[in-house]
Structure formats: C-alpha cells, structure tokens
Design an enzyme around this catalytic site. Structure first.
Site, short mmCIF file in Angstrom:
data_model
loop_
_atom_site.label_atom_id
_atom_site.label_comp_id
_atom_site.label_asym_id
_atom_site.label_seq_id
_atom_site.Cartn_x
_atom_site.Cartn_y
_atom_site.Cartn_z
N GLU A 45 -3.26 -2.95 -7.08
CA GLU A 45 -3.86 -4.15 -6.19
C GLU A 45 -2.77 -4.16 -5.11
O GLU A 45 -1.88 -4.48 -5.32
CB GLU A 45 -3.73 -5.46 -6.93
CG GLU A 45 -4.66 -6.47 -6.46
CD GLU A 45 -4.08 -7.65 -5.66
OE1 GLU A 45 -3.91 -7.22 -4.44
OE2 GLU A 45 -3.22 -8.34 -6.11
N THR B 105 0.97 -1.14 -0.05
CA THR B 105 0.02 0.07 -0.07
C THR B 105 0.82 1.37 0.11
O THR B 105 0.43 2.20 -0.84
CB THR B 105 -0.95 -0.18 1.17
OG1 THR B 105 -1.87 -1.14 1.10
CG2 THR B 105 -1.86 1.17 1.30
N CYS C 93 -1.49 -11.89 -0.96
CA CYS C 93 -2.52 -10.63 -0.24
C CYS C 93 -3.78 -11.06 0.00
O CYS C 93 -4.43 -10.27 0.56
CB CYS C 93 -2.56 -9.75 -1.30
SG CYS C 93 -2.78 -10.34 -2.94
#
Ligand code: ADP
Length: 479
Positions: A251, A231, A285
């Site tokens: 993503e 992120t 993830c």
C-alpha cells in the site's frame, strides 16, 4: 508534554524512561520532549522470525473460532484503553486528540472484523469433469508473515495487517515506523493480555529499517511481506522479495484528485475536502492532493473553502479544540514549505496559510495552481490544498488520471450520469463519490498502478493471508 502515568504503566518494561545503550529516543513532535526510549531490535529480527516459525504449527492448527476468541479479547482491551491509546498516538505522532480517538476505534475495528471474518475462510467444491472424482479447494494460512508499517496511522496500519494474518492462522513479525514505536508496543502489550501465545506476534522496533527489511525479505521462512509506506521503499522491498518469491501486499503513495463539478453541492464538497485534505494535518495516503474545480464553480468553491480553512485551529494535538497538529518531523515541514514556495514561484496565490511555525504547518489554500507546479505531481503530505481549474468533464478526468499513482480519488457532482461516468473512468482503486471519508474495515482498501498491490480490509483482506489449495480426489467410484 511527556507520557502520562497511565501510559507508563501500560507500556511497562517495553520502554525505558532513561537513556540506555542500544535503545533509541521517541520524541513528541509538538514540543520535542523525549517520551521514552525503546530497544533497537534490528539484531533480533532473525530470532523473531524463528519464534514466528516455531509458533506457526500450533497457532495454525487452532480452530478459527479459538483464534477468534483471542482476537475479540484483544479488540475489547484496545477499546477499553481508547483514551490512553488516543493520547499515546497524539503524543508520539502529533495528530489531534479528537481524531486519534477515531484512530483507536478504527484500528480496533479491523481486529473485530477479522475475528469474525476468519471463520469464513471457505473453500469450494467444484463439479467434477469426470466420473469418480471430487474436486475441492481449501484455504490454508500462508505461514510466517512480515509487516512493515508507517507512522501516520500507528494503530490501524498495524491491525489492518496483523488481524487478518492472525485470523487466517499466520504468525507475524512486524516492524512499525521508528517514529511511532510506542503505539505498536502498547498494542503488543494488550495482545499478550488477550492471550496471544508467544511468537505469534513479535514487534521489532529499530531506527535501522534497512537492516530489518533486508532480513525480513531474504529469510526463506518468511512467506509474505505486507508493506505500507512510500513508493520508492515499496519498489525496493518488491525487488528484495523476488529471490524467495514472497507473496506481497503493498500500500504505497497516492496523488488523489478531488474533482468538484459545476453542479456540486458546495457545502458538501467543502466538507469533503476538509475531511479528506486536512485530516491528520494532510498526512494520509488517501488525502486529497489536487483539488480540481470546474470553471463555473471555481470562485464560489474557493471562497467557501478558504473561509473554513481560516477557522481551523493550529495547536498541540492534546488540546481538545485543536484541528491541525504538528507534522511528523523537520523533513516533512521542509518538503511542504518547498512545495508551497515552488507553487508561488510559478504563479499560485496563497489565500490563507503558507508558512511553517516550528513543526506546525498552517492550513493552506492555494488558488491558480497549474500542472507545471510540483504540487500536481508530488504527494504533498501536509495541510495544503492547491486548487486547479478545468473546463469540461473530459479535461477533469484527464487531469485526474495524469499520474502514475492510483490509490484514491474523489468527485462531487449531483448528476447521476456524470457520477457513474466519472467513477468508471477514474483510474483508482477507491472512489469517494460525494464522499470525502471512504476508509472502513468492511471495504477493500488498496490502489492500482504504482500505488500498490492487493487489498486490506473486507473479505479481500483475509484472502491476502490465505493460499488456495486445489485437491482432486480420484478413483472414488460412483458418487
Ligand atoms: P514514510 O515517508 O511514510 O516514512 P517510508 O516508506 O520511508 O515512508 O517508511 C514506511 C516504513 O518503511 C517505516 O516503517 C520505515 O521504517 C520503513 N522503511 C524505510 N526504509 C526501509 C527500507 N529500506 N527497508 C525496510 N523498511 C524501510
């Protein structure tokens, strides 16, 4: 363990077995062996974009069917090399061989799917609001695309971006993770064998990700960036793309809750956790990050999970019976150990595992986890399952949603009403309801909140690489 002769042949002149200035070493995380040296292409990024720009007119003018034929050949070549490619992923990423065969077929599935889906880039005819008009939309390729991918799925994270882009008529410059450049290079070799013209797909490997990223995000010839990774890096790249207003797919990280309600089927729920939490040694993830278990079933569920995790084999990935391989690097080991130590300090009990063994981390189950622990807020990215307790459905949903992330969530219940309520209230892009393995090429993969933008796979994945153009034809007389 070093590269097999078949892999040295497959990779050809894209690698060197000897050190060279300007080339970087790729290591086997299980034993530290140097597998190969790869050219650092940071300084070639602008030229790669130039080649993609030059190749775009001819590639985008081909019929979708002509592009599909090349993509299908690429798919067939990847599948024909399943064993070599699986071993390559195991050697450079560490993942166990019984899983990396799946990574190859999963990776190829995106090429196959988009080879076909590209033919369905339909526009629309919209009933006109005035006489003598014809209102139409057409879909056209976005243009040159840049892609940046992570190491945890070194084949499928590439094919999931590159296949829809190429099928749509875009050209691509891709920067794979510096941890796994060899899988990307092997894909590139096979794409060339399949007949992909020069410049349509260029792979830029580099240990200087920042430099490559800055060129990709600032060059106005690049019309779109697709990123999969952490992120913080995603947010940085989002900002860097603002001045040239690039289209974005992101993503990013997750913090997946895995809810087990009182009436869940315990065996099924445990199997779901094993698939979701321990796959790739916990380095995906969509890995279950927080196992939220309702009070009435907590002890029985914990006992069943602990027994299964104790039976998992921690071995180098090329051993057929290995269940858990090494983590990707020292930093990953240190982070996972820190999270376990933090939980223990705050009162969690290590039921099994809990320690690193060199670059391997033991399959771990923690009971008595609480919201005060870092495992509640941090993406663990390792084979550690913290078990939290909740009382009511509302509590479970509140805890599940108490995160800025919104990628995947899982829930196990045999009550259909509860299943539908929970699915509706979980703030996530993807829900596995009584299902621990949700990723396929035919469904839209992606998150909400700080987990990202856009979707990959399915028909949504193709649209990410197409612009909609609306055309109003006027003055047509009576039609
Ligand atoms: P991870 O922790 O999974 O490695 P990262 O976000 O660091 O996640 O890495 C994902 C991809 O992003 C890798 O290809 C990496 O090289 C790349 N990357 C990391 N930092 C940057 C950056 N500043 N600019 C562009 N790409 C980056």
């Amino acid at each position: 363990m070093k590269l097999t002769p078949a892999l040295v042949t497959l990779l050809g002149d894209t690698i060197s077995l000897d050190a060279k200035p300007g080339w970087f070493a790729v290591k086997n995380p299980a034993d530290g062996d140097i597998l190969a040296y790869v050219k650092d292409g940071a300084a070639d990024t602008a030229a790669a974009i130039g080649a993609a720009d030059a190749a775009f007119p001819a590639w985008s003018k081909l019929t979708n069917k002509a592009r599909s034929i090349i993509l299908r050949k690429w798919n067939d070549l990847v599948l024909a090399h399943t064993e070599e490619m699986a071993m390559l992923v195991t050697l450079e990423q560490g993942r166990v061989i019984k899983e990396t065969r799946g990574e190859v077929t999963y990776g190829a599935s995106f090429i196959e799917w988009f080879a076909e889906e590209g033919k369905r880039a339909y526009g629309r005819t919209i009933p006109a609001t005035l006489p003598g008009k014809h209102l139409q939309t057409i879909k056209q390729p976005v243009g040159v695309c840049a892609a940046i991918t992570p190491w945890n799925f070194p084949i499928s994270m590439i094919t999931r971006k590159v296949s829809p882009a190429l099928a749509a008529g875009c050209t691509v410059v891709i920067k794979p993770s510096e941890e796994t450049p060899l899988s990307a290079l092997a894909l590139g070799v096979l794409a060339k064998q399949a007949g992909l013209p020069d410049g349509v797909l260029t792979i830029v490997n580099s240990v200087n990700a920042k430099a490559v990223g800055e060129v990709m995000t600032s060059d106005p010839r690049v019309k779109k960036l697709s990123f999969t990774g952490s992120t913080p890096v995603g947010k940085l790249l989002y900002g860097q793309c603002a001045p040239t207003m690039k289209k974005l797919s992101m993503e990013l990280g997750g913090n997946a809750p895995f809810l087990v309600f009182d009436d869940a089927d315990i065996d099924e729920a445990v199997t779901g956790v094993l698939g979701s939490k321990y796959r790739n040694s916990g380095q995906t993830c969509v890995c279950a990050n927080r196992i939220l278990v309702q009070a009435g079933i907590y002890d029985r569920f914990a006992a069943a999970l602990i027994a299964r995790v104790k039976a998992m084999k921690l071995e180098p990935g090329w051993w057929e019976e290995a269940d858990l391989g090494p983590l990707i690097n020292d930093k990953a080991i240190a982070k996972v150990q820190h999270l376990v130590d933090d939980a223990v300090k705050k009162g969690a009990k290590v039921e099994t595992g809990g320690h690193a063994r060199d670059l391997f981390f033991e399959g771990t189950v923690l009971t008595g986890a609480t919201e005060a622990m870092e495992v509640f807020t941090t993406e663990i990215f390792g084979p550690v399952a913290p078990l939290f307790k909740f009382e009511t459905e509302a509590d479970g949903i509140r805890m599940a949603n108490d995160t800025p992330f919104g990628l995947a969530a899982y829930a196990y219940t045999r009550d259909i009403g509860q299943a539908m309520r929970v699915a509706a209230h979980l703030e996530y892009g993807m829900i596995g309801m009584n299902d621990g393995l949700i990723s396929t090429e035919v469904t839209p993969f992606g998150g909400i909140k700080e987990s990202g933008l856009g979707r990959e796979g399915a028909m949504e994945g193709l649209d990410e690489y197409l612009e909609v153009k609306y055309i109003s034809y006027g003055g047509l007389g009576e039609i």
